[in-house]
Structure formats: structure tokens, C-alpha cells
Scaffold this motif. Structure first.
Motif, PDB file in Angstrom:
ATOM      1  N   TYR A   1      -3.015   4.366   3.808  1.00  0.00           N
ATOM      2  CA  TYR A   1      -3.729   3.557   3.227  1.00  0.00           C
ATOM      3  C   TYR A   1      -3.775   2.271   4.317  1.00  0.00           C
ATOM      4  O   TYR A   1      -4.960   1.808   4.123  1.00  0.00           O
ATOM      5  CB  TYR A   1      -3.257   3.204   1.758  1.00  0.00           C
TER       6      TYR A   1
ATOM      7  N   ALA B   1      -6.282   2.814   6.649  1.00  0.00           N
ATOM      8  CA  ALA B   1      -7.664   2.770   6.429  1.00  0.00           C
ATOM      9  C   ALA B   1      -8.042   1.402   5.973  1.00  0.00           C
ATOM     10  O   ALA B   1      -9.180   1.285   6.106  1.00  0.00           O
ATOM     11  CB  ALA B   1      -7.938   3.655   5.141  1.00  0.00           C
ATOM     12  N   ALA B   2      -7.282   0.580   5.660  1.00  0.00           N
ATOM     13  CA  ALA B   2      -7.689  -0.894   5.663  1.00  0.00           C
ATOM     14  C   ALA B   2      -8.013  -1.484   6.740  1.00  0.00           C
ATOM     15  O   ALA B   2      -8.860  -2.667   6.754  1.00  0.00           O
ATOM     16  CB  ALA B   2      -6.536  -1.548   4.846  1.00  0.00           C
TER      17      ALA B   2
ATOM     18  N   LEU C   1       0.746  -1.276  -0.166  1.00  0.00           N
ATOM     19  CA  LEU C   1      -0.042   0.026  -0.031  1.00  0.00           C
ATOM     20  C   LEU C   1       0.719   1.342   0.121  1.00  0.00           C
ATOM     21  O   LEU C   1       1.846   1.339   0.868  1.00  0.00           O
ATOM     22  CB  LEU C   1      -1.191  -0.116   1.339  1.00  0.00           C
TER      23      LEU C   1
END
Length: 157
Positions: free
Chosen positions: A22, A25-26, A17
Motif C-alpha cells: 500500500y 502504491a501511494a 498503511l
């Protein structure tokens, strides 16, 4: 499973990522639990990694792969045969000599420490008022007392 298509590929796909944001956020919305995400990725043969963890993960993976290759090499019949041939030599000659060397080192350490004490005593007596009455301009600079080798449990009973 992209990695399954290439015989020389790593045994898993690495999902990079491009930013730590990111990766965050995952994870779950509150960022508190990422276990489900990692379990799912593990089931699919995927390793999730952000930019700051990529280098460490690649080094770790390279180490794991090298250890697996080395372990497999040790298990080959030729290597096992050589190890079986060398084991008596190690046990009958190398280990006893190592013990003998350790005892000799202990003796050297003891002798050195005794000599050190004698030199200190000699210097004190030599400088005594009744002998040479020498001033002590600086302290005698002898190395500190030595510590001998410590006993370690034998790896072979």
C-alpha cells in the motif's frame, strides 16, 4: 489534523498503511519519486509509515520527544542557576583533577611497560646457558604493552 484535538497526542498524525504494498502504491506510479507525497503529508502534519517502519519510527519519535523535554528542562531558571553555581566547581576542581589523573595513568603505563621489559630481559638472562641453563618449556605470558590515555581537545577553552 487529528492530533490537534488531544493535548497529550503526538504533534503529528501517523498514517499506518497496513502493508508495504500500500505504501509503495501511494508513491508515484514508477516508484521512483516519493518526495511530493511526503512533502504533502508533511504540510498536513501526517507521517506515512508501513508496518515494517512503525516500530522504528515510534522509537525515533520517543527519542526526539525525550530530547526536547530534556532540552526544555535545562533551560529552566532553576536548572540554569544550579549550572551557573556548579560550573566554577567543575572548572576549578574537577577538570584539574582529571588532568592530574590522566598524567598519573600515563606514569603507571610507562612504569608497567618498563617493568615488563625488565622481566623479559631478566627471564632471558636467568635461562642463559651460563647462568641456570633452564629450558624454556613455554613462552613467558605477560600482558601486552599498555597504551596510555590519548589526548583529547579540551571542551572548555
Amino acid at each position: 489534523r487529528y492530533h490537534a484535538d488531544l493535548p497529550t497526542a503526538l504533534s503529528r498524525t501517523w498514517l499506518l498503511l497496513p502493508g508495504d504494498g500500500y505504501l509503495q502504491a501511494a508513491y508515484s506510479a514508477d516508484g521512483a519519486s516519493n518526495r511530493e507525497l511526503h512533502n504533502y503529508a508533511e504540510e498536513k502534519g501526517v507521517a506515512l509509515v508501513g508496518p515494517h517502519g512503525l516500530r522504528s519510527m515510534l522509537q525515533l519519535w520517543r527519542t526526539i520527544q525525550a530530547e526536547a523535554e530534556d532540552s526544555a528542562l535545562v533551560e529552566t531558571p532553576g536548572v540554569q542557576e544550579q549550572l551557573s553555581r556548579l560550573q566554577p566547581l567543575w572548572r576549578a576542581k574537577a577538570l584539574p583533577q582529571s588532568v592530574k589523573l590522566g598524567e598519573a595513568i600515563k606514569g603507571v603505563v610507562t612504569t608497567y611497560n618498563e617493568l615488563r621489559e625488565i622481566i623479559i630481559e631478566f627471564e632471558d638472562e636467568l635461562r642463559h646457558k651460563e647462568v641456570l641453563d633452564l629450558p624454556k618449556l613455554r613462552s613467558t605470558s605477560l600482558p601486552a604493552k599498555l597504551q596510555g590515555p590519548t589526548e583529547a581537545p579540551s571542551p572548555i577553552a
